[in-house]
Design an enzyme around this catalytic site. Structure first.
Site, PDB file in Angstrom:
ATOM      1  N   GLN A 189      -6.662   0.834   0.599  1.00  0.00           N
ATOM      2  CA  GLN A 189      -7.034  -0.048  -0.833  1.00  0.00           C
ATOM      3  C   GLN A 189      -7.712   0.910  -1.832  1.00  0.00           C
ATOM      4  O   GLN A 189      -8.700   1.726  -1.524  1.00  0.00           O
ATOM      5  CB  GLN A 189      -7.993  -1.114  -0.549  1.00  0.00           C
ATOM      6  CG  GLN A 189      -7.533  -2.326   0.499  1.00  0.00           C
ATOM      7  CD  GLN A 189      -6.056  -2.902  -0.072  1.00  0.00           C
ATOM      8  OE1 GLN A 189      -5.957  -2.903  -1.284  1.00  0.00           O
ATOM      9  NE2 GLN A 189      -5.623  -3.898   0.624  1.00  0.00           N
ATOM     10  N   TYR A 217       0.722  -7.064   9.148  1.00  0.00           N
ATOM     11  CA  TYR A 217       0.301  -5.852   8.029  1.00  0.00           C
ATOM     12  C   TYR A 217      -0.961  -5.474   7.973  1.00  0.00           C
ATOM     13  O   TYR A 217      -1.632  -5.419   7.101  1.00  0.00           O
ATOM     14  CB  TYR A 217       0.882  -6.407   6.894  1.00  0.00           C
ATOM     15  CG  TYR A 217       2.175  -7.192   6.519  1.00  0.00           C
ATOM     16  CD1 TYR A 217       3.547  -6.459   6.556  1.00  0.00           C
ATOM     17  CD2 TYR A 217       2.355  -8.386   6.855  1.00  0.00           C
ATOM     18  CE1 TYR A 217       4.578  -7.029   6.370  1.00  0.00           C
ATOM     19  CE2 TYR A 217       3.484  -9.222   6.487  1.00  0.00           C
ATOM     20  CZ  TYR A 217       4.476  -8.597   6.212  1.00  0.00           C
ATOM     21  OH  TYR A 217       5.876  -9.049   6.130  1.00  0.00           O
ATOM     22  N   ASN A 222      -8.514  -3.001   7.921  1.00  0.00           N
ATOM     23  CA  ASN A 222      -9.333  -3.012   6.897  1.00  0.00           C
ATOM     24  C   ASN A 222      -9.911  -4.453   6.765  1.00  0.00           C
ATOM     25  O   ASN A 222     -11.087  -4.834   6.528  1.00  0.00           O
ATOM     26  CB  ASN A 222      -8.672  -3.051   5.496  1.00  0.00           C
ATOM     27  CG  ASN A 222      -9.246  -3.057   4.261  1.00  0.00           C
ATOM     28  OD1 ASN A 222     -10.329  -2.461   3.999  1.00  0.00           O
ATOM     29  ND2 ASN A 222      -9.093  -4.386   3.459  1.00  0.00           N
ATOM     30  N   GLU A 238       1.199  -3.925  12.886  1.00  0.00           N
ATOM     31  CA  GLU A 238       1.297  -3.118  12.014  1.00  0.00           C
ATOM     32  C   GLU A 238       2.419  -2.109  12.317  1.00  0.00           C
ATOM     33  O   GLU A 238       2.724  -1.810  13.635  1.00  0.00           O
ATOM     34  CB  GLU A 238       0.145  -2.280  11.504  1.00  0.00           C
ATOM     35  CG  GLU A 238       0.247  -0.975  10.677  1.00  0.00           C
ATOM     36  CD  GLU A 238       0.713  -1.264   9.303  1.00  0.00           C
ATOM     37  OE1 GLU A 238       1.688  -0.565   8.791  1.00  0.00           O
ATOM     38  OE2 GLU A 238       0.085  -2.415   8.601  1.00  0.00           O
ATOM     39  N   ASP A 298      -1.030  -9.672   4.213  1.00  0.00           N
ATOM     40  CA  ASP A 298      -1.099  -8.721   3.503  1.00  0.00           C
ATOM     41  C   ASP A 298       0.202  -7.999   3.331  1.00  0.00           C
ATOM     42  O   ASP A 298       0.200  -6.642   3.467  1.00  0.00           O
ATOM     43  CB  ASP A 298      -2.414  -7.809   3.684  1.00  0.00           C
ATOM     44  CG  ASP A 298      -2.688  -7.084   2.421  1.00  0.00           C
ATOM     45  OD1 ASP A 298      -1.847  -7.327   1.354  1.00  0.00           O
ATOM     46  OD2 ASP A 298      -3.503  -6.466   2.475  1.00  0.00           O
ATOM     47  N   CYS A 323      -0.031  -8.658  -3.264  1.00  0.00           N
ATOM     48  CA  CYS A 323      -0.155  -7.379  -4.362  1.00  0.00           C
ATOM     49  C   CYS A 323       0.813  -7.727  -5.415  1.00  0.00           C
ATOM     50  O   CYS A 323       1.090  -7.092  -6.302  1.00  0.00           O
ATOM     51  CB  CYS A 323      -0.073  -6.038  -3.853  1.00  0.00           C
ATOM     52  SG  CYS A 323       1.560  -5.768  -3.059  1.00  0.00           S
ATOM     53  N   GLU A 357      -4.057  -8.229  -7.473  1.00  0.00           N
ATOM     54  CA  GLU A 357      -4.127  -8.729  -6.234  1.00  0.00           C
ATOM     55  C   GLU A 357      -4.819 -10.274  -6.294  1.00  0.00           C
ATOM     56  O   GLU A 357      -5.572 -10.391  -7.161  1.00  0.00           O
ATOM     57  CB  GLU A 357      -4.993  -7.848  -5.518  1.00  0.00           C
ATOM     58  CG  GLU A 357      -4.693  -7.817  -3.874  1.00  0.00           C
ATOM     59  CD  GLU A 357      -4.155  -6.553  -3.559  1.00  0.00           C
ATOM     60  OE1 GLU A 357      -3.868  -6.530  -2.248  1.00  0.00           O
ATOM     61  OE2 GLU A 357      -3.493  -5.974  -4.488  1.00  0.00           O
TER      62      GLU A 357
END
Length: 367
Positions: A189, A217, A222, A238, A298, A323, A357
Site C-alpha cells: 500500500q 488477494y 497487510n 494470494e 481486495d 481500488c 480506495e
C-alpha cells in the site's frame, strides 16, 4: 503524478468531489454517506520512481506530464515521504561526481517506511560489475546518515543486492505494533497513514465475528495479520510467490499462528471450492476444514470475476476493499439479490488524483 498537480489548498475540495462521486456510484445500493478517511496533505507516499536525465555535466530527476509527455524536472517530490525527499538530492549530489555510479544510470526507485528504512533501486542501461558494487557500498554508507538504507543495482537480466531487497515497515494498528516485510517490486500500500485507517476500519467491522475468515488477494498479509485476532483462524490466498513468502515471514515475525497461507489465484480457489478443480496446495492446507463465515477481498482494478462473485456470495459477511469504485459498484449489483450494503468508507490513498480506495461491508439479507 507530477509535482505541479499538488496544491494542499485544493485538497479539501478535491476530496469532497471524490466523496460525491462515490456516493453517486453506490446510490442504487445505499443512501448512507461513507465514512471518510483523509490523507495527510503532503509526504504521504512511501514509494516513488524517477527517470534520471543526463544533461552535460548536470544530472537530475524527471517525470513526464501524463498528457503531453513533456519532461518535468523534479528536484523535490512533496507527496513523497520525508525520507524520499532527503534521499533524492543526496543521491544526485553524490552520484553526479562518481562516474562508475553515474554512467548510464537510467532510473531510481524508492521504497521507504515510516521507521526510516529505505530500499533504493538504481537501474542502468549497462551491465554492472565488482567496481560498481564497491562504489555502491560507499554510497550506501554515505546515505546511512538518513536511516537504514539498502541498495539494489539492476540492469538487463541482472540484479545485485547489497545485503537485501526488502525493508520492514512497522505500523501501529489499534494500539498494537505490526511489522511487515516489503519486497522490491511486490505490491504494498503506497500511503501508510491511510493504510492504517483501512486496516483499523476492517478490524472494527469484523469485531466479534464468529468462525474463521477467508481472505482473497492477501498480498503480504497487510489485512490478514491484524484481523487474525478477530477470528479462530484465517485462510488467506494470494497468487504472487513473493507476496506469499512475505506473508509467511510476516506471520512468523509477528508471532501470529492462526493464519494459513495458500498460493492460489482467487479464480482457482473458487473452482476448488466449487468442486470443479483439484489442487494439491488446497488439500495440504485442508481448506475444507475451515468454518469461514466472513470473507475479505481486495481485488485488482478489474474487480471480482463471476466465479469469485459466486464464491463470496456464500458468506454471511463480505468485506470488500476496492481500488476501483466503478467495478466495486458493478460487483455490488451482482451481489444485490443476496447481500445488502451496511457500511461504506472512502480511503484517500491517492490525493490530487481522481483515484480513490473504497471499503464496503455487505451482509446477507434475511430471507
Amino acid at each position: 503524478m507530477t509535482t505541479g498537480a499538488v496544491n494542499p489548498a485544493h485538497y479539501a475540495s478535491q476530496l469532497e468531489t471524490k466523496v460525491t462521486r462515490l456516493q453517486q456510484l453506490l446510490a442504487p445500493y445505499t443512501a448512507a454517506s461513507p465514512t471518510v478517511f483523509a490523507s495527510p496533505a503532503s509526504h504521504y507516499r512511501m514509494r516513488a520512481e524517477f527517470r534520471v536525465w543526463h544533461d552535460g555535466d548536470d544530472l537530475f530527476y524527471i517525470m513526464f506530464d501524463a498528457e503531453t509527455r513533456a519532461k518535468i524536472r523534479t528536484d523535490q517530490f512533496p507527496v513523497g515521504s520525508e525520507l524520499i525527499n532527503h534521499l533524492m538530492p543526496a543521491i544526485i549530489d553524490y552520484v553526479k561526481y562518481q562516474p562508475v555510479l553515474r554512467n548510464k544510470l537510467f532510473q531510481v526507485e524508492f521504497l521507504t517506511t515510516t521507521t526510516d528504512q529505505a530500499l533504493i533501486s538504481l537501474i542502468y542501461h549497462r551491465q554492472l560489475d565488482e567496481e560498481w558494487q564497491l562504489f555502491a557500498q560507499q554510497l550506501k554508507q554515505h546515505l546511512s546518515q538518513y536511516g537504514e538504507i539498502h541498495i539494489i543495482g539492476r540492469a538487463k537480466k541482472q540484479k545485485i543486492c547489497l545485503e537485501q531487497d526488502w525493508v520492514t515497515e512497522t505500523l501501529t494498528i489499534a494500539g498494537r505494533d505490526y511489522s511487515f516485510q516489503q519486497v522490491e517490486n511486490s505490491f504494498t500500500q503506497p500511503n501508510a497513514a491511510v493504510n492504517k485507517h483501512m486496516i483499523e476500519w476492517a478490524l472494527a467491522a469484523t469485531q466479534d465475528r464468529p468462525g474463521d475468515l477467508l481472505e482473497l488477494y492477501c498480498g503480504n498479509g497487510n489485512f490478514s495479520l491484524p484481523l487474525a485476532q478477530n477470528f479462530d483462524r484465517v485462510l488467506a490466498t494470494e497468487i504472487s510467490k513473493t507476496s506469499v513468502a512475505s506473508a509467511i515471514y510476516n506471520c512468523e515475525l509477528n508471532k501470529i499462528k492462526n493464519v494459513t497461507l495458500v498460493r492460489m489465484s482467487a479464480e482457482d480457489f473458487s473452482a476448488v471450492l466449487a468442486g470443479s478443480k483439484q489442487s494439491r496446495r488446497a488439500t495440504e492446507a485442508d481448506v475444507l476444514s475451515f468454518n469461514c463465515q466472513t470473507v475479505l477481498v481486495d481485488p485488482p482494478r478489474a474487480g471480482l470475476d463471476m466465479d469469485t462473485i459466486e464464491l463470496v456470495r456464500q458468506y454471511e459477511m463480505i468485506v470488500y476493499i476496492s481500488c476501483n469504485p466503478e467495478t466495486l459498484a458493478e460487483n455490488i449489483g451482482q451481489l444485490a439479490n443476496t447481500h445488502e450494503v451496511t457500511q461504506t468508507a472512502l480511503f484517500d490513498q491517492f490525493p490530487y488524483t481522481h483515484h480513490m480506495e473504497a471499503g464496503v461491508i455487505l451482509t446477507r439479507k434475511v430471507q
